[in-house]
Scaffold this motif. Structure first.
Motif, PDB file in Angstrom:
ATOM      1  N   GLU A  57      64.646  50.542  77.865  1.00 51.15           N
ATOM      2  CA  GLU A  57      64.592  51.323  79.097  1.00 51.15           C
ATOM      3  C   GLU A  57      64.984  50.450  80.279  1.00 51.15           C
ATOM      4  O   GLU A  57      64.569  49.293  80.373  1.00 51.15           O
ATOM      5  N   GLU A  93      66.882  54.515  77.840  1.00 49.62           N
ATOM      6  CA  GLU A  93      66.183  55.473  78.687  1.00 49.62           C
ATOM      7  C   GLU A  93      66.118  54.968  80.120  1.00 49.62           C
ATOM      8  O   GLU A  93      66.269  53.776  80.381  1.00 49.62           O
ATOM      9  N   ARG A 142      62.639  61.968  83.227  1.00 52.23           N
ATOM     10  CA  ARG A 142      63.038  61.056  82.152  1.00 52.23           C
ATOM     11  C   ARG A 142      64.442  61.435  81.685  1.00 52.23           C
ATOM     12  O   ARG A 142      64.742  62.613  81.478  1.00 52.23           O
ATOM     13  N   ARG A 144      67.866  59.949  79.072  1.00 45.44           N
ATOM     14  CA  ARG A 144      68.176  59.051  77.961  1.00 45.44           C
ATOM     15  C   ARG A 144      69.650  59.151  77.601  1.00 45.44           C
ATOM     16  O   ARG A 144      70.330  60.127  77.930  1.00 45.44           O
TER      17      ARG A 144
END
Length: 150
Positions: A57, A93, A142, A144
């Protein structure tokens, strides 16, 4: 511009991307920092964190205000994708506040897709309300990117 690892991230940039000293203190020691340099000066940086098996991430990314809108953040994200892919990660992410419409648009332009919402994340984990663009930042969006070539 040159992007390279650094052991001395800019504190100013860390706080520009994340107002919580506690949050930064949590992920900074577990992350690897990559910085964009122009004439020897850091103009942007990101932190890459291994979060789960095969998943990394970008936990903090920022560009100095005077250098924004010059493609530096895009270059940093492209670098993060390359570094994560070379390290064998399958998913990259990134998360940002729901009031950060510019950041969300940037991440989507770079190939990230929305995959979730951490409801009231900033109300639960930050000591004081955060306002951006005149709106309270409540939820973490979020996003990704699948790194495996199909």
């Amino acid at each position: 511009m040159e992007i390279r690892p650094t052991d001395t991230p800019s504190r100013e940039l860390l706080l520009l991307a994340d107002e919580s000293e506690d949050s930064i203190a949590d992920y900074l020691p577990r992350s690897r920092c990559y910085a964009a340099f122009v004439n020897g000066q850091i103009v942007g940086q990101y932190l890459l964190l291994h979060t789960r098996p095969f998943t990394a991430e970008v936990v903090n990314i920022a560009v100095t205000p005077a250098c924004q809108r010059r493609g530096i953040a895009t270059a940093l994200l492209q670098h993060a994708v390359r570094i994560a892919r070379e390290a064998g990660f399958r998913i990259l992410e990134i998360g940002t506040g729901d009031s950060g419409t510019g950041q969300i648009a940037l991440y989507e332009r770079c190939g990230f897709v929305r995959c979730g919402l951490d409801v009231d994340y900033f109300r639960k984990h930050y000591p004081t309300p955060i306002f951006e663009n005149g709106t309270e930042c409540r939820h973490m969006v979020r996003l990704r990117m699948e790194l495996i070539e199909k």
